[in-house]
Design a protein around this motif. Sequence first.
Motif, PDB file in Angstrom:
ATOM      1  N   THR A  22     -32.177   7.168 -13.269  1.00  0.00           N
ATOM      2  CA  THR A  22     -32.754   6.313 -12.335  1.00  0.00           C
ATOM      3  C   THR A  22     -32.517   4.426 -12.000  1.00  0.00           C
ATOM      4  O   THR A  22     -32.488   3.593 -11.632  1.00  0.00           O
ATOM      5  N   LEU A  23     -32.505   4.362 -13.485  1.00  0.00           N
ATOM      6  CA  LEU A  23     -32.400   3.070 -14.475  1.00  0.00           C
ATOM      7  C   LEU A  23     -31.508   3.001 -15.914  1.00  0.00           C
ATOM      8  O   LEU A  23     -31.666   4.222 -16.323  1.00  0.00           O
ATOM      9  N   HIS A  24     -30.844   2.238 -16.388  1.00  0.00           N
ATOM     10  CA  HIS A  24     -30.010   2.194 -17.456  1.00  0.00           C
ATOM     11  C   HIS A  24     -30.760   1.957 -18.727  1.00  0.00           C
ATOM     12  O   HIS A  24     -32.608   0.261 -18.651  1.00  0.00           O
ATOM     13  N   CYS A  25     -31.216   2.479 -19.442  1.00  0.00           N
ATOM     14  CA  CYS A  25     -32.173   2.705 -20.492  1.00  0.00           C
ATOM     15  C   CYS A  25     -31.586   2.602 -21.938  1.00  0.00           C
ATOM     16  O   CYS A  25     -31.020   3.459 -22.198  1.00  0.00           O
ATOM     17  N   LEU A  26     -31.829   0.995 -21.900  1.00  0.00           N
ATOM     18  CA  LEU A  26     -31.821   0.514 -23.896  1.00  0.00           C
ATOM     19  C   LEU A  26     -32.133   1.174 -25.124  1.00  0.00           C
ATOM     20  O   LEU A  26     -33.257  -0.018 -24.702  1.00  0.00           O
ATOM     21  N   CYS A  27     -31.982   1.208 -25.806  1.00  0.00           N
ATOM     22  CA  CYS A  27     -32.604   1.478 -27.630  1.00  0.00           C
ATOM     23  C   CYS A  27     -32.848  -0.426 -27.638  1.00  0.00           C
ATOM     24  O   CYS A  27     -31.357  -1.028 -27.137  1.00  0.00           O
ATOM     25  N   SER A  28     -33.330  -0.553 -28.612  1.00  0.00           N
ATOM     26  CA  SER A  28     -34.221  -1.941 -28.672  1.00  0.00           C
ATOM     27  C   SER A  28     -32.392  -2.508 -29.453  1.00  0.00           C
ATOM     28  O   SER A  28     -32.664  -4.025 -29.810  1.00  0.00           O
ATOM     29  N   ASP A  29     -32.360  -2.020 -29.955  1.00  0.00           N
ATOM     30  CA  ASP A  29     -30.748  -2.366 -31.568  1.00  0.00           C
ATOM     31  C   ASP A  29     -29.042  -1.960 -30.472  1.00  0.00           C
ATOM     32  O   ASP A  29     -28.824  -2.023 -31.336  1.00  0.00           O
ATOM     33  N   ALA A  30     -29.930  -1.533 -29.273  1.00  0.00           N
ATOM     34  CA  ALA A  30     -28.089  -1.849 -28.849  1.00  0.00           C
ATOM     35  C   ALA A  30     -27.455  -2.668 -28.497  1.00  0.00           C
ATOM     36  O   ALA A  30     -28.510  -3.606 -28.440  1.00  0.00           O
ATOM     37  N   PRO A  31     -26.148  -2.805 -28.622  1.00  0.00           N
ATOM     38  CA  PRO A  31     -26.205  -4.127 -28.078  1.00  0.00           C
ATOM     39  C   PRO A  31     -25.995  -4.099 -26.559  1.00  0.00           C
ATOM     40  O   PRO A  31     -26.049  -3.372 -25.521  1.00  0.00           O
ATOM     41  N   SER A  32     -26.233  -5.653 -26.444  1.00  0.00           N
ATOM     42  CA  SER A  32     -26.089  -5.805 -24.654  1.00  0.00           C
ATOM     43  C   SER A  32     -25.883  -7.476 -24.817  1.00  0.00           C
ATOM     44  O   SER A  32     -25.466  -8.511 -26.522  1.00  0.00           O
ATOM     45  N   THR A  33     -25.659  -8.623 -24.143  1.00  0.00           N
ATOM     46  CA  THR A  33     -25.704 -10.069 -23.866  1.00  0.00           C
ATOM     47  C   THR A  33     -26.967  -9.928 -22.704  1.00  0.00           C
ATOM     48  O   THR A  33     -27.661  -9.529 -21.985  1.00  0.00           O
ATOM     49  N   PRO A  66     -19.470  -2.537 -12.198  1.00  0.00           N
ATOM     50  CA  PRO A  66     -19.296  -4.157 -11.309  1.00  0.00           C
ATOM     51  C   PRO A  66     -20.833  -4.518 -11.818  1.00  0.00           C
ATOM     52  O   PRO A  66     -21.145  -4.336 -12.446  1.00  0.00           O
ATOM     53  N   GLU A  67     -20.986  -5.853 -11.214  1.00  0.00           N
ATOM     54  CA  GLU A  67     -21.604  -6.563 -11.987  1.00  0.00           C
ATOM     55  C   GLU A  67     -23.267  -6.014 -11.604  1.00  0.00           C
ATOM     56  O   GLU A  67     -23.261  -5.771 -12.114  1.00  0.00           O
ATOM     57  N   GLY A  68     -23.240  -5.486  -9.693  1.00  0.00           N
ATOM     58  CA  GLY A  68     -24.740  -4.820  -9.839  1.00  0.00           C
ATOM     59  C   GLY A  68     -25.248  -3.598 -11.093  1.00  0.00           C
ATOM     60  O   GLY A  68     -25.953  -3.536 -10.578  1.00  0.00           O
ATOM     61  N   ALA A  69     -23.735  -3.205 -12.133  1.00  0.00           N
ATOM     62  CA  ALA A  69     -24.000  -1.734 -12.144  1.00  0.00           C
ATOM     63  C   ALA A  69     -24.893  -2.331 -13.845  1.00  0.00           C
ATOM     64  O   ALA A  69     -25.068  -1.692 -14.496  1.00  0.00           O
ATOM     65  N   ARG A  70     -24.409  -3.833 -14.563  1.00  0.00           N
ATOM     66  CA  ARG A  70     -24.865  -4.646 -15.314  1.00  0.00           C
ATOM     67  C   ARG A  70     -26.061  -4.227 -16.181  1.00  0.00           C
ATOM     68  O   ARG A  70     -26.743  -4.387 -17.331  1.00  0.00           O
ATOM     69  N   LEU A  86     -25.572   7.630 -13.694  1.00  0.00           N
ATOM     70  CA  LEU A  86     -24.643   7.630 -13.342  1.00  0.00           C
ATOM     71  C   LEU A  86     -25.493   7.338 -11.751  1.00  0.00           C
ATOM     72  O   LEU A  86     -24.443   6.850 -10.780  1.00  0.00           O
ATOM     73  N   PRO A  87     -26.318   7.469 -10.683  1.00  0.00           N
ATOM     74  CA  PRO A  87     -26.195   7.298  -9.499  1.00  0.00           C
ATOM     75  C   PRO A  87     -26.275   5.762  -9.545  1.00  0.00           C
ATOM     76  O   PRO A  87     -26.009   4.999  -8.599  1.00  0.00           O
ATOM     77  N   ILE A  88     -26.202   4.498 -10.564  1.00  0.00           N
ATOM     78  CA  ILE A  88     -26.368   3.538 -10.545  1.00  0.00           C
ATOM     79  C   ILE A  88     -24.625   2.891 -10.350  1.00  0.00           C
ATOM     80  O   ILE A  88     -24.597   2.485  -9.407  1.00  0.00           O
ATOM     81  N   LEU A  89     -24.349   4.195 -11.012  1.00  0.00           N
ATOM     82  CA  LEU A  89     -22.736   3.494 -10.620  1.00  0.00           C
ATOM     83  C   LEU A  89     -21.846   3.993  -9.927  1.00  0.00           C
ATOM     84  O   LEU A  89     -21.032   3.529  -9.283  1.00  0.00           O
ATOM     85  N   ALA A  90     -22.629   5.364  -9.151  1.00  0.00           N
ATOM     86  CA  ALA A  90     -21.876   5.806  -7.760  1.00  0.00           C
ATOM     87  C   ALA A  90     -22.562   4.476  -6.672  1.00  0.00           C
ATOM     88  O   ALA A  90     -22.002   4.358  -6.169  1.00  0.00           O
ATOM     89  N   ASP A  91     -23.633   3.869  -7.157  1.00  0.00           N
ATOM     90  CA  ASP A  91     -24.119   3.452  -5.805  1.00  0.00           C
ATOM     91  C   ASP A  91     -23.804   1.981  -5.848  1.00  0.00           C
ATOM     92  O   ASP A  91     -22.684   0.763  -4.922  1.00  0.00           O
ATOM     93  N   GLN A  92     -22.832   1.867  -6.561  1.00  0.00           N
ATOM     94  CA  GLN A  92     -22.096   0.542  -7.511  1.00  0.00           C
ATOM     95  C   GLN A  92     -20.318   0.321  -6.840  1.00  0.00           C
ATOM     96  O   GLN A  92     -19.007  -0.195  -7.357  1.00  0.00           O
ATOM     97  N   GLY A  93     -20.225   1.734  -6.267  1.00  0.00           N
ATOM     98  CA  GLY A  93     -18.480   2.286  -5.554  1.00  0.00           C
ATOM     99  C   GLY A  93     -17.732   2.695  -7.082  1.00  0.00           C
ATOM    100  O   GLY A  93     -16.821   2.938  -7.101  1.00  0.00           O
ATOM    101  N   CYS A  94     -18.316   3.221  -8.029  1.00  0.00           N
ATOM    102  CA  CYS A  94     -17.297   3.889  -9.576  1.00  0.00           C
ATOM    103  C   CYS A  94     -17.687   5.016  -8.296  1.00  0.00           C
ATOM    104  O   CYS A  94     -18.732   6.807  -8.340  1.00  0.00           O
TER     105      CYS A  94
END
Length: 142
Positions: A22-33, A66-70, A86-94
């Motif tokens: 239900t949310l995007h979860c990254l490992c600590s060393d994953a690329p991000s901004t 989409p910005e709302g999915a980042r 994938l639910p977040i991506l779908a909710d943003q119109g993907c």
Amino acid sequence: HNIFDPHPKPRNKDGVYDSGSTLHCLCSDAPSTNDRPNPYGIRATQPDGTQIKSHITCNLKLTHLPEGARTVHKFQNLAGNSLISLPILADQGCKIVLDKEKIVITKNGENIMQGYREKETGLWRMPLEAKQDTQYTTFALT
């Protein structure tokens, strides 16, 4: 032509695209901004039942989403893989298409991401940052 990945990628450089997250979860060393400490964090339950708490809120480096999915949350003790919801991506119109070899994500009729299905696990994977020289993130392997 085989899209299954014969050489697994480092786990911190790609993510599992998950219909149950239900949310995007990254490992600590994953690329991000735009990493921002989050003293309150978000609690999540891992498959083995253990509770973990995020320590950083940030953004995916996948700017074609989409910005709302980042927005994403980093977890110090995330076991295994970064998860992209994938639910977040779908909710943003993907639109998401999964088949036995690949995953394709489109927005407004255009392919914006393509990944592969890992042979060993059956999970769909994609890099967590776009390659500079391509229109969209892809792992179309030959």
